[in-house]
Design a protein around this motif. Structure first.
Motif, PDB file in Angstrom:
ATOM      1  N   ILE A  31       0.703  -1.146  -0.055  1.00 35.77           N
ATOM      2  CA  ILE A  31      -0.204  -0.202   0.014  1.00 35.77           C
ATOM      3  C   ILE A  31       0.801   1.144   0.001  1.00 35.77           C
ATOM      4  O   ILE A  31       0.579   2.166  -0.805  1.00 35.77           O
ATOM      5  CB  ILE A  31      -0.798  -0.155   1.148  1.00 35.77           C
ATOM      6  N   ALA A  32       1.759   1.108   0.899  1.00 32.10           N
ATOM      7  CA  ALA A  32       2.823   2.423   0.780  1.00 32.10           C
ATOM      8  C   ALA A  32       3.404   2.529  -0.511  1.00 32.10           C
ATOM      9  O   ALA A  32       3.771   3.642  -1.006  1.00 32.10           O
ATOM     10  CB  ALA A  32       3.875   2.119   1.804  1.00 32.10           C
ATOM     11  N   LEU A  33       3.775   1.602  -1.246  1.00 30.41           N
ATOM     12  CA  LEU A  33       4.584   1.577  -2.568  1.00 30.41           C
ATOM     13  C   LEU A  33       3.624   2.108  -3.531  1.00 30.41           C
ATOM     14  O   LEU A  33       4.045   2.908  -4.337  1.00 30.41           O
ATOM     15  CB  LEU A  33       5.142   0.170  -2.863  1.00 30.41           C
ATOM     16  N   SER A  34       2.607   1.736  -3.208  1.00 30.00           N
ATOM     17  CA  SER A  34       1.416   2.378  -4.354  1.00 30.00           C
ATOM     18  C   SER A  34       1.305   3.653  -4.323  1.00 30.00           C
ATOM     19  O   SER A  34       0.586   4.484  -5.311  1.00 30.00           O
ATOM     20  CB  SER A  34       0.053   1.597  -4.220  1.00 30.00           C
ATOM     21  N   TRP A  35       1.385   4.443  -3.239  1.00 32.96           N
ATOM     22  CA  TRP A  35       1.331   5.944  -3.044  1.00 32.96           C
ATOM     23  C   TRP A  35       2.563   6.550  -3.200  1.00 32.96           C
ATOM     24  O   TRP A  35       2.484   7.790  -3.133  1.00 32.96           O
ATOM     25  CB  TRP A  35       0.722   6.178  -1.535  1.00 32.96           C
ATOM     26  N   LEU A  36       3.767   5.838  -3.349  1.00 30.23           N
ATOM     27  CA  LEU A  36       5.203   6.522  -3.627  1.00 30.23           C
ATOM     28  C   LEU A  36       5.179   7.593  -4.716  1.00 30.23           C
ATOM     29  O   LEU A  36       5.261   8.634  -4.770  1.00 30.23           O
ATOM     30  CB  LEU A  36       5.962   5.550  -3.790  1.00 30.23           C
ATOM     31  N   VAL A  37       4.605   6.962  -6.094  1.00 32.46           N
ATOM     32  CA  VAL A  37       4.558   7.796  -7.183  1.00 32.46           C
ATOM     33  C   VAL A  37       3.702   9.146  -6.848  1.00 32.46           C
ATOM     34  O   VAL A  37       4.087  10.469  -7.264  1.00 32.46           O
ATOM     35  CB  VAL A  37       4.305   6.939  -8.362  1.00 32.46           C
ATOM     36  N   PRO A  38       2.396   9.013  -6.507  1.00 35.34           N
ATOM     37  CA  PRO A  38       1.653  10.369  -6.281  1.00 35.34           C
ATOM     38  C   PRO A  38       2.295  11.261  -5.349  1.00 35.34           C
ATOM     39  O   PRO A  38       2.133  12.352  -5.658  1.00 35.34           O
ATOM     40  CB  PRO A  38       0.273   9.563  -5.781  1.00 35.34           C
ATOM     41  N   VAL A  39       2.881  10.712  -4.190  1.00 36.25           N
ATOM     42  CA  VAL A  39       3.546  11.616  -3.113  1.00 36.25           C
ATOM     43  C   VAL A  39       4.821  12.409  -3.634  1.00 36.25           C
ATOM     44  O   VAL A  39       4.803  13.630  -3.534  1.00 36.25           O
ATOM     45  CB  VAL A  39       3.874  10.912  -1.955  1.00 36.25           C
ATOM     46  N   LEU A 209     -17.847   1.819 -12.010  1.00 41.35           N
ATOM     47  CA  LEU A 209     -17.699   3.106 -11.243  1.00 41.35           C
ATOM     48  C   LEU A 209     -16.732   4.227 -11.711  1.00 41.35           C
ATOM     49  O   LEU A 209     -17.200   5.391 -11.268  1.00 41.35           O
ATOM     50  CB  LEU A 209     -16.732   2.553  -9.987  1.00 41.35           C
ATOM     51  N   ALA A 210     -15.838   3.897 -12.708  1.00 41.24           N
ATOM     52  CA  ALA A 210     -15.124   5.025 -13.377  1.00 41.24           C
ATOM     53  C   ALA A 210     -15.807   5.790 -14.430  1.00 41.24           C
ATOM     54  O   ALA A 210     -15.889   6.927 -14.365  1.00 41.24           O
ATOM     55  CB  ALA A 210     -13.746   4.346 -14.136  1.00 41.24           C
ATOM     56  N   THR A 211     -16.774   5.026 -14.776  1.00 42.66           N
ATOM     57  CA  THR A 211     -17.821   5.558 -16.070  1.00 42.66           C
ATOM     58  C   THR A 211     -18.908   6.219 -15.613  1.00 42.66           C
ATOM     59  O   THR A 211     -19.123   7.510 -16.143  1.00 42.66           O
ATOM     60  CB  THR A 211     -18.179   4.431 -16.803  1.00 42.66           C
ATOM     61  N   ALA A 212     -19.288   5.957 -14.081  1.00 41.13           N
ATOM     62  CA  ALA A 212     -20.244   6.794 -13.463  1.00 41.13           C
ATOM     63  C   ALA A 212     -19.626   8.228 -13.297  1.00 41.13           C
ATOM     64  O   ALA A 212     -20.339   9.258 -13.635  1.00 41.13           O
ATOM     65  CB  ALA A 212     -20.428   6.076 -12.138  1.00 41.13           C
ATOM     66  N   TRP A 213     -18.467   8.472 -12.846  1.00 41.14           N
ATOM     67  CA  TRP A 213     -17.877   9.804 -12.850  1.00 41.14           C
ATOM     68  C   TRP A 213     -17.677  10.296 -14.102  1.00 41.14           C
ATOM     69  O   TRP A 213     -17.966  11.789 -14.247  1.00 41.14           O
ATOM     70  CB  TRP A 213     -16.750   9.661 -11.855  1.00 41.14           C
ATOM     71  N   LEU A 214     -17.309   9.788 -15.085  1.00 40.78           N
ATOM     72  CA  LEU A 214     -17.286  10.498 -16.310  1.00 40.78           C
ATOM     73  C   LEU A 214     -18.521  10.915 -16.828  1.00 40.78           C
ATOM     74  O   LEU A 214     -18.821  12.034 -17.335  1.00 40.78           O
ATOM     75  CB  LEU A 214     -16.574   9.537 -17.372  1.00 40.78           C
ATOM     76  N   ALA A 215     -19.389  10.171 -16.781  1.00 40.54           N
ATOM     77  CA  ALA A 215     -20.913  10.737 -17.057  1.00 40.54           C
ATOM     78  C   ALA A 215     -21.418  11.697 -16.272  1.00 40.54           C
ATOM     79  O   ALA A 215     -21.956  12.589 -16.738  1.00 40.54           O
ATOM     80  CB  ALA A 215     -22.012   9.399 -17.029  1.00 40.54           C
ATOM     81  N   THR A 247     -11.270  20.304  -7.728  1.00 41.38           N
ATOM     82  CA  THR A 247     -12.298  19.440  -8.080  1.00 41.38           C
ATOM     83  C   THR A 247     -11.678  18.262  -8.950  1.00 41.38           C
ATOM     84  O   THR A 247     -12.203  17.165  -8.627  1.00 41.38           O
ATOM     85  CB  THR A 247     -13.521  19.993  -8.944  1.00 41.38           C
ATOM     86  N   VAL A 248     -10.594  18.516  -9.680  1.00 43.16           N
ATOM     87  CA  VAL A 248      -9.920  17.434 -10.597  1.00 43.16           C
ATOM     88  C   VAL A 248      -9.366  16.278  -9.588  1.00 43.16           C
ATOM     89  O   VAL A 248      -9.527  15.076  -9.442  1.00 43.16           O
ATOM     90  CB  VAL A 248      -8.898  17.901 -11.188  1.00 43.16           C
ATOM     91  N   ILE A 249      -8.789  16.968  -8.279  1.00 42.69           N
ATOM     92  CA  ILE A 249      -8.117  16.193  -7.512  1.00 42.69           C
ATOM     93  C   ILE A 249      -9.224  15.292  -6.359  1.00 42.69           C
ATOM     94  O   ILE A 249      -8.893  14.061  -6.338  1.00 42.69           O
ATOM     95  CB  ILE A 249      -7.403  16.960  -6.154  1.00 42.69           C
ATOM     96  N   ILE A 250     -10.419  15.782  -6.163  1.00 41.49           N
ATOM     97  CA  ILE A 250     -11.342  15.073  -5.636  1.00 41.49           C
ATOM     98  C   ILE A 250     -12.008  13.967  -6.422  1.00 41.49           C
ATOM     99  O   ILE A 250     -12.291  13.100  -5.987  1.00 41.49           O
ATOM    100  CB  ILE A 250     -12.405  16.200  -5.036  1.00 41.49           C
ATOM    101  N   TYR A 251     -12.114  14.307  -7.793  1.00 38.73           N
ATOM    102  CA  TYR A 251     -12.518  13.266  -8.548  1.00 38.73           C
ATOM    103  C   TYR A 251     -11.451  12.091  -8.718  1.00 38.73           C
ATOM    104  O   TYR A 251     -11.956  10.916  -8.656  1.00 38.73           O
ATOM    105  CB  TYR A 251     -12.762  13.821 -10.112  1.00 38.73           C
ATOM    106  N   ALA A 252     -10.357  12.581  -8.641  1.00 39.22           N
ATOM    107  CA  ALA A 252      -9.317  11.324  -8.497  1.00 39.22           C
ATOM    108  C   ALA A 252      -9.399  10.585  -7.390  1.00 39.22           C
ATOM    109  O   ALA A 252      -9.183   9.193  -7.255  1.00 39.22           O
ATOM    110  CB  ALA A 252      -7.907  12.012  -8.677  1.00 39.22           C
ATOM    111  N   LEU A 253      -9.545  11.235  -6.134  1.00 38.19           N
ATOM    112  CA  LEU A 253      -9.483  10.544  -4.947  1.00 38.19           C
ATOM    113  C   LEU A 253     -10.794   9.692  -4.798  1.00 38.19           C
ATOM    114  O   LEU A 253     -10.740   8.496  -4.252  1.00 38.19           O
ATOM    115  CB  LEU A 253      -9.382  11.633  -3.738  1.00 38.19           C
TER     116      LEU A 253
END
Length: 280
Positions: A31-39, A209-215, A247-253
């Motif tokens: 889990i820590a490794l998965s957040w390394l690049v975003p941080v 779930l991804a398509t729902a936010w796009l729509a 808003t873009v960051i919130i969509y990503a989170l």
């Protein structure tokens, strides 16, 4: 056979069955490794903004965006718009997911239903959101119905396709084994076919779930009075790039949280599957 020979043979079997040596990470390490690049990206972004290499009016620093988020949260604006968007997405997902699952199950079990339904569904699936948006506005106006309809429309197709595919890919030998064991039709469906199709169905849920936010983003750009899309459009009118980036960051989170929830659901429902179960 001597004792030494027996010990050597036993020792050989033990070493041969032992896992190969190598570096392994636990679940928390992964889990820590998965957040390394975003941080790292956030740190680099902040550093470049503070050094003046990024114009603040084009891309504000993460600290500025965080401060904007705090102010909007305290004022109640952000929480209200977030709640409105989440409610629209949840209702649309429930409606579209239910329709997609029902049609996918029907088509998966029946070739006659496939001939009757699938062609029409695939034709509608090929229509882009933006192409159908003017017609939806004529039908439903620019109220909540239009937004929920677009979300439901986008959600239905991934679940429909993956449900059909999952049912069709169930091993016929398992179905035959169930019949040999005396299972009736409903027991075959409940104990063999649907569990066998579940990995594919849950994959469809993740795509949906991804398509729902796009729509929803598309829907909230037209006539919305609240929601994250409305917040971003309102900020564009006043050149508030900090709010737009927020808003873009919130969509990503939200997307990451929804996908994590779907993966957790996979691990809970597919404990019997060798590729899930323990989460490795």
């Amino acid at each position: 056979m001597s004792v030494t020979t027996e010990f050597t043979a036993t020792e050989s079997r033990t070493y041969s069955s032992a896992p190969a040596p190598g570096f392994r990470l636990g679940s928390s390490g992964l889990i820590a490794l998965s957040w390394l690049v975003p941080v790292l990206l956030l740190v680099t972004w902040e550093a470049l903004a503070r050094l003046g290499w990024i114009e603040p009016h084009l891309l504000p620093a993460p600290s500025k965006v965080a401060l904007t988020a705090y102010k909007l949260t305290v004022s109640g604006t952000l929480l209200h718009d977030l709640a409105v968007s989440l409610l629209r997405a949840a209702i649309g997902f429930a409606i579209g997911g239910g329709i997609g699952f029902a049609l996918g199950t029907l088509v998966g079990f029946s070739r006659i239903a496939e001939a009757f339904i699938d062609r029409s569904v695939q034709m509608v699936r090929a229509i882009p959101f933006l192409a159908v948006l003017p017609l939806v506005i004529v039908w439903l106006g620019v109220g909540e119905g239009q937004k929920i309809f677009l979300v439901a429309l986008g959600v239905a197709f991934p679940i429909y396709v993956n449900t059909t595919l999952g049912i069709r890919q169930v091993d016929p030998k398992l179905v035959e084994l169930g019949r040999v064991q005396g299972l009736n039709t409903w027991e075959l469906i409940a104990r063999i076919i649907l569990p066998g199709a579940l990995p594919s169905i849950l994959t469809g849920v993740r795509f949906s779930l991804a398509t729902a936010w796009l729509a929803l983003v598309v829907a909230e750009t037209i006539g919305a009075q609240a929601g994250l899309g409305f917040l971003a459009l309102d900020a564009r009118e006043f050149l508030r790039t900090d709010v737009i980036v927020l808003t873009v960051i919130i969509y990503a989170l939200i997307g990451v949280a929804a996908d994590s929830l779907a993966r957790l659901l996979e691990r809970r429902l597919l404990t019997w599957h060798p590729n899930y179960g323990d989460g490795r």
